[in-house]
Design a protein around this motif. Structure first.
Motif, PDB file in Angstrom:
ATOM      1  N   ALA A 210      53.036  98.254   0.697  1.00 43.51           N
ATOM      2  CA  ALA A 210      53.502  99.438  -0.027  1.00 43.51           C
ATOM      3  C   ALA A 210      53.935  99.055  -1.442  1.00 43.51           C
ATOM      4  CB  ALA A 210      54.651 100.096   0.736  1.00 43.51           C
ATOM      5  N   ILE A 211      54.725  97.987  -1.552  1.00 40.11           N
ATOM      6  CA  ILE A 211      55.147  97.498  -2.870  1.00 40.11           C
ATOM      7  C   ILE A 211      53.940  97.089  -3.700  1.00 40.11           C
ATOM      8  CG2 ILE A 211      56.363  95.618  -4.051  1.00 40.11           C
ATOM      9  CD1 ILE A 211      58.447  95.703  -1.801  1.00 40.11           C
ATOM     10  N   ALA A 212      52.966  96.438  -3.061  1.00 38.20           N
ATOM     11  CA  ALA A 212      51.781  95.948  -3.777  1.00 38.20           C
ATOM     12  C   ALA A 212      51.039  97.082  -4.469  1.00 38.20           C
ATOM     13  CB  ALA A 212      50.847  95.212  -2.814  1.00 38.20           C
ATOM     14  N   GLY A 213      50.778  98.163  -3.742  1.00 39.98           N
ATOM     15  CA  GLY A 213      50.030  99.265  -4.332  1.00 39.98           C
ATOM     16  C   GLY A 213      50.792  99.946  -5.450  1.00 39.98           C
TER      17      GLY A 213
ATOM     18  N   GLY B 172      51.471  92.667  -4.699  1.00 39.40           N
ATOM     19  CA  GLY B 172      50.790  93.116  -5.902  1.00 39.40           C
ATOM     20  C   GLY B 172      50.643  92.061  -6.973  1.00 39.40           C
ATOM     21  N   ILE B 173      50.394  92.519  -8.187  1.00 37.54           N
ATOM     22  CA  ILE B 173      50.157  91.633  -9.321  1.00 37.54           C
ATOM     23  C   ILE B 173      51.393  90.793  -9.623  1.00 37.54           C
ATOM     24  CG2 ILE B 173      49.764  91.630 -11.826  1.00 37.54           C
ATOM     25  CD1 ILE B 173      47.911  94.093 -11.338  1.00 37.54           C
ATOM     26  N   THR B 174      52.558  91.417  -9.602  1.00 38.46           N
ATOM     27  CA  THR B 174      53.794  90.726  -9.942  1.00 38.46           C
ATOM     28  C   THR B 174      54.023  89.515  -9.042  1.00 38.46           C
ATOM     29  OG1 THR B 174      54.812  92.740 -10.796  1.00 38.46           O
ATOM     30  CG2 THR B 174      56.312  90.984 -10.093  1.00 38.46           C
ATOM     31  N   GLU B 175      53.864  89.699  -7.736  1.00 35.20           N
ATOM     32  CA  GLU B 175      54.154  88.613  -6.798  1.00 35.20           C
ATOM     33  C   GLU B 175      53.045  87.579  -6.752  1.00 35.20           C
ATOM     34  OE1 GLU B 175      56.604  86.763  -3.703  1.00 35.20           O
ATOM     35  OE2 GLU B 175      56.845  87.873  -5.583  1.00 35.20           O
ATOM     36  N   VAL B 176      51.795  88.000  -6.781  1.00 31.21           N
ATOM     37  CA  VAL B 176      50.701  87.040  -6.654  1.00 31.21           C
ATOM     38  C   VAL B 176      50.602  86.157  -7.898  1.00 31.21           C
ATOM     39  CG1 VAL B 176      48.204  86.758  -6.370  1.00 31.21           C
ATOM     40  CG2 VAL B 176      49.444  88.396  -4.955  1.00 31.21           C
ATOM     41  N   LYS B 177      50.955  86.685  -9.059  1.00 28.58           N
ATOM     42  CA  LYS B 177      51.002  85.829 -10.244  1.00 28.58           C
ATOM     43  C   LYS B 177      52.012  84.691 -10.034  1.00 28.58           C
ATOM     44  CE  LYS B 177      50.067  84.808 -14.618  1.00 28.58           C
ATOM     45  NZ  LYS B 177      50.834  83.563 -14.782  1.00 28.58           N
TER      46      LYS B 177
ATOM     47  N   MET C 127      49.884  86.198   4.736  1.00 31.99           N
ATOM     48  CA  MET C 127      51.163  85.714   4.222  1.00 31.99           C
ATOM     49  C   MET C 127      51.506  86.608   3.030  1.00 31.99           C
ATOM     50  SD  MET C 127      50.088  81.719   4.642  1.00 31.99           S
ATOM     51  CE  MET C 127      51.544  80.962   3.949  1.00 31.99           C
ATOM     52  N   PHE C 128      52.739  87.072   2.952  1.00 34.26           N
ATOM     53  CA  PHE C 128      53.018  88.257   2.150  1.00 34.26           C
ATOM     54  C   PHE C 128      53.962  88.059   0.970  1.00 34.26           C
ATOM     55  CE2 PHE C 128      52.280  89.482   6.630  1.00 34.26           C
ATOM     56  CZ  PHE C 128      50.995  89.989   6.448  1.00 34.26           C
ATOM     57  N   SER C 129      54.440  86.846   0.756  1.00 30.23           N
ATOM     58  CA  SER C 129      55.335  86.613  -0.376  1.00 30.23           C
ATOM     59  C   SER C 129      55.351  85.132  -0.705  1.00 30.23           C
ATOM     60  CB  SER C 129      56.761  87.073  -0.046  1.00 30.23           C
ATOM     61  OG  SER C 129      57.370  86.173   0.871  1.00 30.23           O
TER      62      SER C 129
ATOM     63  N   SER D  35      46.722  93.448  -2.340  1.00 30.04           N
ATOM     64  CA  SER D  35      47.188  94.697  -1.744  1.00 30.04           C
ATOM     65  C   SER D  35      48.153  94.475  -0.589  1.00 30.04           C
ATOM     66  CB  SER D  35      45.998  95.552  -1.263  1.00 30.04           C
ATOM     67  OG  SER D  35      45.415  96.234  -2.355  1.00 30.04           O
ATOM     68  N   HIS D  36      48.429  93.228  -0.254  1.00 30.91           N
ATOM     69  CA  HIS D  36      49.360  92.920   0.836  1.00 30.91           C
ATOM     70  C   HIS D  36      50.545  92.073   0.373  1.00 30.91           C
ATOM     71  CE1 HIS D  36      46.297  94.633   3.215  1.00 30.91           C
ATOM     72  NE2 HIS D  36      45.641  93.556   3.570  1.00 30.91           N
ATOM     73  N   ALA D  37      50.322  91.201  -0.592  1.00 31.71           N
ATOM     74  CA  ALA D  37      51.337  90.212  -0.969  1.00 31.71           C
ATOM     75  C   ALA D  37      52.090  90.632  -2.232  1.00 31.71           C
ATOM     76  CB  ALA D  37      50.695  88.840  -1.157  1.00 31.71           C
TER      77      ALA D  37
END
Length: 382
Positions: A83-86, A265-270, A238-240, A261-263
């Motif tokens: 949800a946060i990712a989207g 979004g852009i902010t976290e995956v970067k 794995m989500f974070s 779309s699961h981990a």
């Protein structure tokens, strides 16, 4: 400028799109979904937007991320993080459009001009993979991915291992030594069988073996890594960044596969990508999803020096009735050539979603992954 409204659309084959609107008319798109749990994630998105984000300034993305994540006593997991990712994707889309530049320019600029992609061949129960592989190579792809096996027992027969070896051997024979082949164990394989399979497949030089064990058994990865020279990839479940800490510290994973779309979004995956770089680990984002998720992946790929290759779902076996390009006004933004895709140059996520087509396709999407069973009737991993 504030966030004023949103719409959520369940669309085939199994996706959920978020349309976020601002007071000055800028629209951002995100793809918050867990495959097979679209309605559950939809509710989580509605809760975050209705109780927090509506009325807020969309520019404060990091603060919004922290609030959505840390503002709840219970946090993490596939539903909340998707949800946060989207929402995060849509916020970055808005910010890029506001500044009239691609998201990757806001993240530090390009580290590359194009991104290598791979193409799926075969289905859930892999068959006909050699012919499919040959066809995709003729279309210009230089990297492929296939499932290793159908369901396996915890300790299965030599013939099951031989069948997997024969499939990979046939693909290698069909495409030659210059084509990379990723082999997905899909979490279907116990640690006992993973050791056998890794050894059997190694002579055919796979690009990587993916999710050789389920993430709840990541403690088995160091032992598996000691038994093979094949690179090990994992991370789609794995989500974070906190989920990835252990595998980085163990030094057992060569390629991480967070899903945009699961981990988070852009902010976290970067941030996950930067952590991986510090441990000399490559990144190949997971993305068997739609065009918004793929566009988000490419924004991070563009500015992550350790991004290796990008999954994309064009013609994947899940995409019945609709495919990635169908929802775009300009599908040429994802034109593949020589095994690569050019980075989107448009503002925000760099894609123009066909809103009228989305509305026409929207409805209840009743996709759920199959439930497989062994010969004795017990549930098998899919």
């Amino acid at each position: 400028m504030i966030i004023t409204d949103y719409d959520l659309y369940e669309v085939p084959p199994r996706w959920l799109f978020l349309r976020l609107e601002t007071s000055d008319g800028i629209v951002g798109w995100g793809e918050p979904v867990v495959e097979g749990r679209a309605r559950t994630v939809r509710t989580a998105v509605e809760e975050l937007l209705d109780t927090y984000l509506l009325g807020k300034d969309p520019m404060r993305i990091e603060d919004h991320w922290q609030t959505m994540y840390r503002g709840g006593f219970y946090r993490g997991g596939p539903i909340l993080m998707s949800a946060i990712a989207g929402i995060d994707q849509a916020l970055w889309d808005i910010k890029g459009k506001h500044h009239d530049m691609p998201v990757y320019e806001l993240l530090g600029g390009k580290a590359r001009d194009r991104m290598r992609v791979y193409q799926w061949v075969g289905g859930d129960r892999p068959e006909g993979v050699a012919d499919a592989a040959r066809e995709k190579v003729e279309e210009g792809f230089t990297a492929l991915k296939m499932n290793a096996t159908a369901e396996l027992r915890r300790v299965d027969s030599p013939s099951a291992v031989q069948a997997a070896e024969d499939r990979l051997a046939a693909v290698r024979d069909a495409v030659g030594e210059k084509i990379d082949i990723g082999v997905d164990f899909h979490g279907r394989v116990s640690k006992s069988m993973a050791k056998k399979l890794a050894a059997a497949l190694e002579p055919y030089d796979p690009m990587f073996i993916e999710e050789p064990v389920l993430p709840e058994h990541n403690d088995a990865l160091p032992e598996l890594a000691s038994h093979t020279t094949t690179p090990i990839a994992t991370g789609e479940r794995m989500f974070s960044r906190w989920d990835f800490k252990e595998v980085f510290e163990d030094g057992c994973v060569d390629i991480i596969q967070p899903d945009l779309s699961h981990a988070g979004g852009i902010t976290e995956v970067k941030k996950i990508a930067s952590m991986a770089e510090a441990y000399d680990v490559a990144m190949a984002p997971h993305c068997p999803l739609g065009p918004i998720a793929l566009a988000a992946c490419l924004q991070v790929d563009a500015c992550a020096p350790n991004a290796l290759i990008q999954e994309q779902s064009l013609d994947i076996h899940y995409n019945e009735t609709s495919d990635v390009l169908d929802y775009l006004k300009d599908p040429t933004v994802f034109q593949y050539h020589d095994g690569y895709v050019d980075l989107p140059e448009g503002p925000g996520l760099g894609i123009d979603i066909d809103h009228s087509y989305v509305r026409m396709q929207a409805g209840e999407v009743n996709w759920h992954n199959p439930v497989w069973r062994h010969d004795d009737g017990s549930v098998a991993e899919w």
